[in-house]
Motif scaffolding. Structure first.
Motif, PDB file in Angstrom:
ATOM      1  N   SER A  47     -35.075 -22.594 117.375  1.00 53.41           N
ATOM      2  CA  SER A  47     -35.403 -22.785 118.788  1.00 53.41           C
ATOM      3  C   SER A  47     -36.909 -22.809 119.003  1.00 53.41           C
ATOM      4  N   ASP A  48     -37.634 -21.895 118.339  1.00 58.42           N
ATOM      5  CA  ASP A  48     -39.094 -21.902 118.443  1.00 58.42           C
ATOM      6  C   ASP A  48     -39.671 -23.223 117.955  1.00 58.42           C
ATOM      7  N   TYR A  90     -43.358 -17.995 122.079  1.00 56.81           N
ATOM      8  CA  TYR A  90     -43.508 -16.641 121.544  1.00 56.81           C
ATOM      9  C   TYR A  90     -44.887 -16.075 121.874  1.00 56.81           C
ATOM     10  N   LEU A  91     -45.933 -16.890 121.738  1.00 57.35           N
ATOM     11  CA  LEU A  91     -47.275 -16.393 122.045  1.00 57.35           C
ATOM     12  C   LEU A  91     -47.401 -16.008 123.517  1.00 57.35           C
ATOM     13  N   TRP A  92     -46.676 -16.706 124.398  1.00 55.77           N
ATOM     14  CA  TRP A  92     -46.733 -16.344 125.812  1.00 55.77           C
ATOM     15  C   TRP A  92     -46.159 -14.952 126.051  1.00 55.77           C
ATOM     16  N   GLU A 138     -47.024 -22.852 133.397  1.00 53.93           N
ATOM     17  CA  GLU A 138     -45.968 -23.354 132.516  1.00 53.93           C
ATOM     18  C   GLU A 138     -44.813 -22.355 132.411  1.00 53.93           C
ATOM     19  N   ARG A 139     -43.590 -22.883 132.410  1.00 49.07           N
ATOM     20  CA  ARG A 139     -42.394 -22.042 132.289  1.00 49.07           C
ATOM     21  C   ARG A 139     -41.387 -22.726 131.370  1.00 49.07           C
ATOM     22  N   ALA A 140     -40.687 -21.940 130.594  1.00 49.30           N
ATOM     23  CA  ALA A 140     -39.602 -22.476 129.773  1.00 49.30           C
ATOM     24  C   ALA A 140     -38.429 -22.870 130.681  1.00 49.30           C
ATOM     25  N   PRO A 141     -37.701 -23.923 130.320  1.00 42.36           N
ATOM     26  CA  PRO A 141     -37.912 -24.786 129.145  1.00 42.36           C
ATOM     27  C   PRO A 141     -39.073 -25.747 129.374  1.00 42.36           C
ATOM     28  N   TYR A 142     -39.911 -25.894 128.360  1.00 38.83           N
ATOM     29  CA  TYR A 142     -41.090 -26.731 128.491  1.00 38.83           C
ATOM     30  C   TYR A 142     -40.732 -28.207 128.328  1.00 38.83           C
ATOM     31  N   ASP A 143     -41.404 -29.052 129.108  1.00 39.99           N
ATOM     32  CA  ASP A 143     -41.282 -30.482 128.876  1.00 39.99           C
ATOM     33  C   ASP A 143     -42.451 -30.932 127.999  1.00 39.99           C
TER      34      ASP A 143
END
Length: 429
Positions: A47-48, A90-92, A138-143
């Protein structure tokens, strides 16, 4: 203190640690600390990998998941920053910094810590003018767009860093703008001819990072990103002082570097031969080192900043070097002493109200007001934080590594093709 500096990592942790082990054996020394200047690729699982902003042919599970799961342990305290090819989700999670895996510490989108009293500060990501003044929206899910904008450095981070005392070491992924003018420009262009147009137009590198370099005057600055080794020496004219309001200078930067496939090889193909691939060691002088404690008294006798950029981890590339960082006195500890930087904690508290989680970034306090806020918070930090850390500043007294997503199996590897994982069979035992 022996400090290993690595350029772009690209997930090849096994090779990097093996390379250091060879250097240690050949030179009869012990490396105390490893600094990795971005493109770390902290990929825990498939997923990452899907959110990492690289072409599909480079979406490969490499080594990090083994250190995340505990199948392997980093043999050296490792401090990393982010680049422009990362598992940014993950870094976020560790925006302010924290343990990516046991013994692997992320400085955050911007950060500063102390190791044996040496102040190490850093900035993740790369500069893009059109995102620089935005908030972290920015928010998941990222485009496709937010996969990239999330690693574009923000003015908020630069303003925070500008309030620091002089760092001993600063690490970034991007190069400071025009740093090439302070080194062997002809040699750089012989090796990287495609950079000439951006250099001639003044577009190479990050304008706000050069502002930080001239304002903070770190003793050493280490970077990566352009996949080449380059040294420079930047003199500091004490009669010209930048301030934090100047640092957010306008400017353009070349589009982020797209990984090419020149001489690409798997980590297992890299011959760890330090005599062919890398100088044994580089010693950078530090006659003006004034101590190992976190004190603002260390400001400002440095007349130059030594800059070193390194290559990516491939055969016959100069991707890692060892620097001797003098410290005052001696330490009998078997492991480096990683501690919080009280000034950075104060800066983080003082400017936290200005952290925007939307596209619109509000107004910042003036530099004078910001410094007043930091001084007030520093008083609180010095009084209150040691009470929570048994009287000290140890990072491990507060922050512990915790898994936040399931890792893949330690022997699992492979690439993503067309959005679908392409597994490799485990290597034969």
């Amino acid at each position: 203190m022996k400090v290993a500096i690595q350029g772009c990592c690209h997930g090849d942790l096994d090779t990097i640690y093996d390379h250091i082990a060879v250097l240690e054996k050949q030179n009869n020394y012990k490396v105390d600390l490893l600094l990795i200047c971005g493109d770390f690729q902290a990929v825990r699982n498939w997923s990452d990998l899907t959110v990492m902003a690289v072409p599909d042919k480079y979406k490969e599970i490499k080594d990090f998941h083994k250190y995340y799961s505990g199948a392997r342990t980093a043999p050296i305290l490792t401090i990393v920053i982010g680049g422009n090819h990362e598992a940014s989700n993950y870094l976020w999670e560790l925006y302010h910094g924290g343990w990516l895996a046991p013994n692997i510490y992320f400085l955050g989108h911007a950060g500063s810590i102390l190791v044996n009293g040496i102040r190490i500060s850093g900035a993740s990501g790369i500069f893009k003018d059109h995102d620089f003044r935005h908030g972290h929206h920015e928010r998941a899910p990222y485009d496709r767009s937010t996969q990239r904008s999330i690693y574009h450095i923000r003015e908020y981070c630069i303003r925070k860093l500008s309030l620091l005392p002089q760092p001993d070491i600063f690490i970034s992924h991007d190069w400071p703008q025009s740093i090439e003018r302070y080194g062997d420009l002809r040699g750089l262009l012989r090796h990287k001819r495609h950079l000439k147009a951006d250099i001639d137009a003044g577009r190479l590198g990050s304008p706000p990072l050069m502002g930080l370099l001239k304002n903070l005057k770190p003793r050493w600055w280490f970077a990566a990103h352009l996949h080449t080794r380059f040294e420079a020496t930047v003199p500091h004219n004490e009669s010209i002082q930048a301030n934090s309001e100047d640092i957010a200078s306008r400017g353009l930067n070349p589009d982020e570097i797209i990984l090419d496939d020149e001489n690409e090889a798997s980590a297992s193909e890299i011959a760890v031969n330090s005599k062919e691939n890398n100088p044994d060691e580089i010693i950078l002088s530090c006659e003006e080192q004034q101590g190992i404690t976190c004190v603002q008294e260390k400001l400002s006798t440095t007349s130059v900043t030594k800059f070193l950029a390194l290559d990516k981890c491939l055969p016959n590339r100069r991707f890692l070097e060892v620097v001797d960082v003098p410290i005052l006195g001696s330490t009998t500890a078997n492991v480096p002493d990683l501690t919080f930087d009280p000034v950075w904690l104060a800066i983080t508290r003082a400017l936290h109200p200005n952290l925007s989680l939307s596209r619109v970034q509000g107004a910042y306090p003036t530099e004078t007001h910001a410094r007043t806020l930091v001084e007030r918070e520093l008083t609180w930090v010095k009084e209150e934080v040691p009470k929570k850390l048994d009287g000290g500043w140890a990072v491990l007294g507060c922050q512990r590594f915790t898994m936040t997503a399931p890792p893949i199996g330690p022997e699992e590897s492979g690439k993503i093709s067309g959005g679908v994982p392409q597994h490799k069979p485990p290597a034969a035992g």
